[in-house]
Scaffold this motif. Structure first.
Motif, short mmCIF file in Angstrom:
data_model
loop_
_atom_site.label_atom_id
_atom_site.label_comp_id
_atom_site.label_asym_id
_atom_site.label_seq_id
_atom_site.Cartn_x
_atom_site.Cartn_y
_atom_site.Cartn_z
N PHE A 36 0.82 -1.20 0.00
CA PHE A 36 0.00 0.00 0.00
C PHE A 36 0.86 1.26 0.00
O PHE A 36 0.38 2.33 -0.34
N SER A 37 2.12 1.13 0.40
CA SER A 37 2.99 2.28 0.50
C SER A 37 4.36 1.79 0.96
O SER A 37 4.46 0.76 1.61
N PRO A 38 5.42 2.57 0.68
CA PRO A 38 6.70 2.21 1.28
C PRO A 38 6.75 2.54 2.78
O PRO A 38 7.68 2.16 3.47
N MET A 39 5.71 3.21 3.28
CA MET A 39 5.65 3.51 4.71
C MET A 39 5.13 2.30 5.47
O MET A 39 4.50 1.42 4.91
N THR A 40 5.39 2.28 6.76
CA THR A 40 4.90 1.22 7.64
C THR A 40 3.65 1.73 8.35
O THR A 40 3.64 2.87 8.83
N PHE A 41 2.61 0.90 8.40
CA PHE A 41 1.37 1.25 9.09
C PHE A 41 1.15 0.27 10.24
O PHE A 41 1.56 -0.88 10.15
N PRO A 42 0.47 0.71 11.30
CA PRO A 42 0.11 -0.24 12.36
C PRO A 42 -0.78 -1.33 11.77
O PRO A 42 -1.64 -1.04 10.95
N HIS A 43 -0.55 -2.58 12.17
CA HIS A 43 -1.32 -3.67 11.55
C HIS A 43 -2.80 -3.57 11.84
O HIS A 43 -3.62 -3.99 11.04
N LEU B 55 -4.56 -0.70 11.95
CA LEU B 55 -5.05 0.27 10.97
C LEU B 55 -5.07 -0.33 9.57
O LEU B 55 -5.96 -0.06 8.78
N MET B 56 -4.08 -1.18 9.29
CA MET B 56 -4.00 -1.78 7.96
C MET B 56 -5.23 -2.62 7.65
O MET B 56 -5.67 -2.69 6.51
N ARG B 57 -5.82 -3.25 8.66
CA ARG B 57 -7.05 -4.02 8.44
C ARG B 57 -8.16 -3.13 7.91
O ARG B 57 -8.87 -3.50 6.97
N VAL B 58 -8.29 -1.95 8.52
CA VAL B 58 -9.34 -1.02 8.09
C VAL B 58 -9.05 -0.54 6.66
O VAL B 58 -9.95 -0.54 5.81
N ILE B 59 -7.82 -0.17 6.40
CA ILE B 59 -7.46 0.32 5.06
C ILE B 59 -7.71 -0.77 4.02
O ILE B 59 -8.28 -0.52 2.96
N LEU B 60 -7.30 -2.00 4.31
CA LEU B 60 -7.49 -3.09 3.37
C LEU B 60 -8.97 -3.36 3.12
O LEU B 60 -9.40 -3.49 1.96
#
Length: 159
Positions: A127-134, A136-141
């Protein structure tokens, strides 16, 4: 189509669980959605590379045991391919047209995914070269999967 999210760790914050519940409800008209949470390992402060690898391997074993044979596996990984929302929609649609009945999206824990999980993946998505909290990643996905179905069905979505 059945969509499964295999994720490491539990969601603790109510605002994340509320958002996940909302997208789960929205997605119910387009696909069957399952969310599988596997236990995470505690990572000691200043853990060595060896300890971190062992932690990822333990979490990886739990992830792999949750994936059914024949599933198309998409691992979320920084080194994966970045897609636009339209391209993700086209990928999900093409998999369905091609006869894939189950797509499993894998979100690792705070240290990422083990090499065995990455090798099992049919596709690596970033989703990005940045790291996201896992969490938050569930919501984004989930939002992007929902957006994909809206696009596939010619329904309006925010650009």
């Amino acid at each position: 189509m059945r969509i499964t999210l295999v994720t490491v760790g539990k969601i603790k914050e109510k605002f994340f669980t509320d958002a996940i519940a909302e997208y789960t409800k929205r997605l119910s008209r387009y696909c069957k959605l399952d969310i599988v949470q596997v236990a995470d390992e505690k990572t000691p402060d200043n853990a060595s590379e060896t300890v971190e690898r062992q932690i990822k391997d333990k979490e990886g074993e739990r992830i792999l045991s949750s994936i059914k044979d024949g599933s198309y596996v998409v691992a979320l990984a920084i080194e994966g391919e970045m897609l636009s929302s339209v391209k993700l929609s086209e990928k999900i649609s093409a998999l369905g047209v091609g006869g894939t009945s189950q797509i499993v999206f894998v979100i690792g824990g705070s240290l990422g995914l083990s090499e065995t999980v990455l090798r099992r993946a049919d596709y690596k998505l970033s989703f990005s070269p940045m790291t996201f909290p896992h969490q938050l990643m569930r919501v984004i996905l989930l939002e992007q999967i929902y957006r994909s179905y809206r696009i596939m069905n010619g329904e309006p979505y925010h650009k």
